[in-house]
Design a protein around this motif. Structure first.
Motif, short mmCIF file in Angstrom:
data_model
loop_
_atom_site.label_atom_id
_atom_site.label_comp_id
_atom_site.label_asym_id
_atom_site.label_seq_id
_atom_site.Cartn_x
_atom_site.Cartn_y
_atom_site.Cartn_z
N UNK A 193 34.69 46.35 44.55
CA UNK A 193 33.35 45.97 44.08
C UNK A 193 33.48 45.14 42.80
N UNK A 194 34.23 45.65 41.85
CA UNK A 194 34.39 44.97 40.57
C UNK A 194 34.99 43.58 40.74
N UNK A 195 36.01 43.49 41.56
CA UNK A 195 36.67 42.19 41.79
C UNK A 195 35.70 41.18 42.38
N UNK A 243 32.23 41.38 42.40
CA UNK A 243 31.09 41.14 41.53
C UNK A 243 31.43 40.22 40.37
N UNK A 244 32.59 40.41 39.77
CA UNK A 244 32.96 39.62 38.59
C UNK A 244 33.82 38.41 38.96
N UNK A 245 34.02 38.17 40.25
CA UNK A 245 34.82 37.04 40.74
C UNK A 245 36.18 36.98 40.03
N UNK A 246 36.82 38.13 39.94
CA UNK A 246 38.09 38.21 39.22
C UNK A 246 39.23 37.48 39.93
N UNK A 247 39.12 37.30 41.24
CA UNK A 247 40.18 36.60 41.97
C UNK A 247 40.31 35.14 41.55
N UNK A 248 39.26 34.59 40.98
CA UNK A 248 39.31 33.18 40.58
C UNK A 248 39.93 32.97 39.20
N UNK A 262 44.71 43.32 37.74
CA UNK A 262 43.65 44.06 38.44
C UNK A 262 43.56 43.67 39.91
N UNK A 263 43.79 42.41 40.22
CA UNK A 263 43.60 41.94 41.58
C UNK A 263 44.87 41.94 42.42
#
Length: 188
Positions: free
Chosen positions: A162-164, A166-171, A180-181
Motif C-alpha cells: 500500500x505504502x509503495x 500510494x507514495x509511488x516509491x518505485x519511481x 523499502x521497495x
C-alpha cells in the motif's frame, strides 16, 4: 410477501450497491471529513435524500464503502488461496500475494482504506476497519493454513505494498526508497 415489497427491496439493494461503489470512488479521492454526501449522490446519479434513506447518514455511507473494500480483499484472498494448485501454506500465500497485487491496481481500494485508517478516531469507522481487517486475517489464516507468524508477515507485506503504491516509491532512485521497495514489483 407482496411482489411490490420484494421488488422494492431488490431495487433498493441494487441502488445500495451502486451508491456504495460510487462512495468507494468518491471517498477515496477526498476522505471522510472532506467529502459531502452530495458528491457521492451525484456520482451515483441519485438524490442525497435517497442516499440518506438507504444509509445511516454520512458515517453509515462511509462505513459501507470501507466494508466493501475489505470484503473485496477477503473474497480475493479466499478465491486465490482455494484455487491454488498446491495445499502448501506458502504456495497458497504466494497465490494470494499475486491476487492482491492485481487487486490493488484499483487505487481507490487502497486510498479508501488509508482514509479509513486516518479517520479511525470516529468509533464507527474504527470498528469497520477492525472488522474488515479481522475478516481478511481470518480468511488468509483459514484458507492458507499458514502459521500466525506467516499470516502476520503476509499482512505486513500488504501494508508495505500500500505504502509503495500510494507514495509511488518505485519511481524514486535513492538508496532509502530502494531499501523499502527491494523485491517488490507492482504492475500499475
Amino acid at each position: 410477501m407482496s411482489s411490490t415489497g420484494s421488488s422494492f427491496r431488490s431495487t433498493a439493494e441494487a441502488q445500495r450497491i451502486k451508491i456504495t461503489t460510487a462512495a468507494v470512488h468518491v471517498f477515496a479521492k477526498t476522505g471522510f471529513h472532506a467529502t459531502p454526501v452530495t458528491d457521492v449522490a451525484t456520482a451515483a446519479g441519485v438524490s442525497p435524500a435517497y442516499v440518506f434513506r438507504l444509509f445511516d447518514g454520512k458515517i453509515g455511507l462511509f462505513v459501507a464503502a470501507v466494508e466493501n473494500t475489505y470484503a473485496r480483499v477477503a473474497e480475493t484472498m479466499e478465491h486465490a488461496g482455494s484455487h491454488s494448485s498446491s495445499s502448501d501454506p506458502q504456495s497458497r500465500l504466494a497465490a494470494m500475494t499475486m491476487a492482491y497485487v492485481a487487486l490493488i491496481e484499483d487505487e481507490d481500494l487502497i486510498m479508501l482504506q488509508a482514509h479509513a485508517q486516518s479517520a479511525s478516531s470516529v468509533p464507527e469507522i474504527r470498528a469497520a476497519v477492525q472488522r474488515g481487517l479481522g475478516e481478511v486475517v481470518r480468511t488468509v489464516s483459514v484458507v492458507s493454513g499458514a502459521t500466525p507468524d506467516a499470516v502476520q508477515r503476509f499482512i505486513a507485506y500488504g501494508q508495505l505494498c500500500h505504502l509503495i503504491v500510494q507514495a509511488d516509491l518505485s519511481s524514486i532512485r535513492s538508496s532509502w526508497a530502494e531499501s523499502i521497495t527491494a523485491g517488490i514489483k507492482h504492475t500499475a
